[in-house]
Design an enzyme around this catalytic site. Structure first.
Site, short mmCIF file in Angstrom:
data_model
loop_
_atom_site.label_atom_id
_atom_site.label_comp_id
_atom_site.label_asym_id
_atom_site.label_seq_id
_atom_site.Cartn_x
_atom_site.Cartn_y
_atom_site.Cartn_z
N LYS A 30 0.74 -1.20 -0.05
CA LYS A 30 -0.03 -0.03 0.00
C LYS A 30 0.69 1.30 0.06
O LYS A 30 1.70 1.52 0.98
CB LYS A 30 -0.89 0.04 1.24
CG LYS A 30 -1.82 1.33 1.10
CD LYS A 30 -2.75 1.37 2.43
CE LYS A 30 -2.23 1.78 3.61
NZ LYS A 30 -1.89 3.36 3.48
N ASP A 59 -3.09 4.32 -2.36
CA ASP A 59 -4.15 4.90 -1.27
C ASP A 59 -4.45 6.27 -1.19
O ASP A 59 -3.63 6.81 -0.08
CB ASP A 59 -3.76 4.09 -0.11
CG ASP A 59 -4.82 4.47 1.18
OD1 ASP A 59 -6.09 4.87 0.86
OD2 ASP A 59 -4.37 4.57 2.13
N LEU A 60 -4.95 6.95 -2.17
CA LEU A 60 -5.04 8.39 -2.45
C LEU A 60 -6.24 8.96 -1.96
O LEU A 60 -6.21 10.18 -1.82
CB LEU A 60 -4.57 8.88 -3.79
CG LEU A 60 -3.14 8.65 -4.23
CD1 LEU A 60 -2.77 9.35 -5.55
CD2 LEU A 60 -2.15 8.88 -3.08
N LYS A 61 -7.38 8.06 -1.95
CA LYS A 61 -8.45 8.47 -1.44
C LYS A 61 -9.31 9.80 -2.19
O LYS A 61 -9.43 10.81 -1.49
CB LYS A 61 -8.79 8.90 0.04
CG LYS A 61 -8.30 7.38 0.95
CD LYS A 61 -8.27 7.93 2.42
CE LYS A 61 -7.88 6.88 3.26
NZ LYS A 61 -6.25 6.63 3.14
N TYR A 63 -11.24 12.60 -3.85
CA TYR A 63 -12.36 13.20 -3.14
C TYR A 63 -12.55 14.65 -3.91
O TYR A 63 -11.51 15.59 -3.34
CB TYR A 63 -12.16 13.33 -1.81
CG TYR A 63 -13.76 13.82 -1.13
CD1 TYR A 63 -14.49 14.41 -1.98
CD2 TYR A 63 -13.98 13.71 0.15
CE1 TYR A 63 -16.07 14.69 -1.64
CE2 TYR A 63 -15.20 13.92 0.78
CZ TYR A 63 -16.13 14.67 -0.05
OH TYR A 63 -17.22 14.84 0.53
N ASP A 64 -13.21 14.99 -4.92
CA ASP A 64 -13.37 16.29 -5.51
C ASP A 64 -14.48 16.21 -6.52
O ASP A 64 -15.41 15.16 -6.21
CB ASP A 64 -12.02 16.41 -6.52
CG ASP A 64 -11.70 17.83 -6.68
OD1 ASP A 64 -12.31 18.64 -7.10
OD2 ASP A 64 -10.47 18.26 -6.47
N ILE A 65 -14.80 17.28 -7.22
CA ILE A 65 -15.98 17.16 -8.07
C ILE A 65 -15.95 16.07 -8.95
O ILE A 65 -14.77 15.50 -9.30
CB ILE A 65 -16.12 18.45 -8.84
CG1 ILE A 65 -14.76 18.69 -9.86
CG2 ILE A 65 -16.16 19.72 -8.10
CD1 ILE A 65 -14.96 19.95 -10.81
N PRO A 66 -16.87 15.67 -9.51
CA PRO A 66 -16.96 14.09 -10.51
C PRO A 66 -15.87 14.43 -11.60
O PRO A 66 -15.17 13.11 -11.53
CB PRO A 66 -18.45 14.05 -10.87
CG PRO A 66 -19.09 14.96 -9.96
CD PRO A 66 -18.29 15.92 -9.44
N ASN A 67 -15.90 15.32 -12.39
CA ASN A 67 -15.11 15.40 -13.27
C ASN A 67 -13.38 15.33 -13.11
O ASN A 67 -12.44 14.65 -13.79
CB ASN A 67 -15.20 16.55 -14.41
CG ASN A 67 -14.56 16.35 -15.77
OD1 ASN A 67 -14.74 15.58 -16.57
ND2 ASN A 67 -13.74 17.24 -16.10
N THR A 68 -13.11 16.06 -11.92
CA THR A 68 -11.77 16.02 -11.57
C THR A 68 -11.35 14.62 -11.00
O THR A 68 -10.04 13.94 -11.45
CB THR A 68 -11.54 16.84 -10.52
OG1 THR A 68 -11.82 18.37 -11.15
CG2 THR A 68 -10.27 16.80 -10.02
N THR A 118 -11.03 4.66 9.58
CA THR A 118 -10.95 3.92 10.96
C THR A 118 -10.60 4.69 12.00
O THR A 118 -10.42 4.25 13.18
CB THR A 118 -10.23 2.53 10.78
OG1 THR A 118 -8.86 3.06 10.11
CG2 THR A 118 -10.83 1.67 9.73
N ARG A 178 -4.32 -5.02 13.67
CA ARG A 178 -3.36 -5.45 14.64
C ARG A 178 -3.50 -6.86 14.84
O ARG A 178 -4.14 -7.59 15.45
CB ARG A 178 -3.74 -4.63 16.04
CG ARG A 178 -3.64 -3.27 16.07
CD ARG A 178 -2.35 -2.56 15.45
NE ARG A 178 -2.18 -1.28 15.35
CZ ARG A 178 -2.43 -0.47 14.27
NH1 ARG A 178 -2.55 -1.04 13.13
NH2 ARG A 178 -2.18 1.03 14.36
N GLY A 207 0.42 -2.19 9.12
CA GLY A 207 1.66 -1.33 9.04
C GLY A 207 2.52 -1.38 9.89
O GLY A 207 3.49 -2.11 9.94
N ARG A 208 2.08 -0.72 10.99
CA ARG A 208 3.21 -0.53 12.20
C ARG A 208 3.75 -1.95 12.73
O ARG A 208 4.85 -2.07 13.13
CB ARG A 208 2.96 0.34 13.16
CG ARG A 208 2.84 1.77 13.05
CD ARG A 208 2.28 2.57 13.84
NE ARG A 208 0.75 2.86 13.28
CZ ARG A 208 -0.17 3.89 13.71
NH1 ARG A 208 0.38 4.50 14.76
NH2 ARG A 208 -1.37 3.95 13.01
#
Length: 227
Positions: A30, A59-61, A63-68, A118, A178, A207-208
């Site tokens: 990831k 994993d950039l998630k 989130y913007d306007i639909p076209n972007t 989470t 975990r 991860g950790r």
């Protein structure tokens, strides 16, 4: 269930060192926001040089306007990653626009929608979304499925319910695992491997517990044995 190792270390060199230590194992990697902003596309190429069989979750998630969001998703197609994610709270139109844009590609990545981070406690989540986590996560999952996505990012506590209201093939990926009862850090809704497995989770992100270990490869081996 598959293991996804989070590459969240402070430097590119430390991440590459970790990858070299676990390069013999069949795991996903990831690449999160900080790592990608710092190290960019070249880091993705470096991963493939170490082991071309590694699968990459970007994993950039989005989130913007639909076209972007759709423009960004199309740009991700050129990076050669195997999975990426968007925020379900961007809405059904945004998610549908992303998937419509990707229809022309024969081998597109897996696309997931983030339901509830989470790190949220129940009270913190309700203050933003005005509903409890499980109710809203179910709604986001339905929206994502109806928009053509492959699954969602959620905690292990929402996974089984989401599977029940969508389909068993609709994927769930759970961060903050975990595996051996380690400290939860900044995560609120954590679970161990057994709980995730019983909740029908498809991908666990660790991860950790791996990268803070003196022997990351041994931890990966033990997790894979549990899976």
């Amino acid at each position: 269930m598959e293991l996804c190792v989070a590459l969240d270390l402070p430097t590119k060199e430390e991440n590459l060192d970790l990858i070299n230590k676990i390069k013999g194992y069949d795991v996903w990697l990831k690449v999160g926001l900080r790592t990608y902003i710092r190290d960019g596309e070249d880091f993705l190429k470096d991963i493939k040089k170490i082991n071309p069989d590694f699968k990459i979750f970007l994993d950039l998630k989005l989130y913007d306007i639909p076209n972007t969001m759709a423009d960004s998703a199309e740009s991700i197609m050129g990076l050669g990653v195997d999975m990426f994610n968007v925020h379900a709270s961007a809405g059904k139109r945004a998610m549908s626009t992303v998937m419509d844009r990707l229809k022309k590609y024969e081998n597109r990545p897996i696309v997931l929608a983030v339901t509830a981070l989470t790190s949220f406690s129940e009270d913190e989540f309700k203050a933003v979304y005005e509903k409890d986590i499980s109710t809203k996560a179910d709604q986001f999952a339905k929206d994502a499925m109806n928009s053509g996505l492959d699954g969602v990012v959620c905690s292990a506590y929402e996974s089984e319910s989401i599977k029940n209201i969508t389909t068993k093939d609709f994927m769930t990926l759970t961060p903050g695992i975990r595996p051996f009862g380690e400290d939860s850090g900044d995560q609120q809704r954590v679970a161990d491997v057994k709980f995730a497995k019983n909740a029908l989770v498809d991908f666990i992100v660790v991860g950790r517990p791996i990268y803070q270990s003196q022997n990351p490869a041994e931890v990966v081996k033990k997790i894979l044995e549990k899976i």
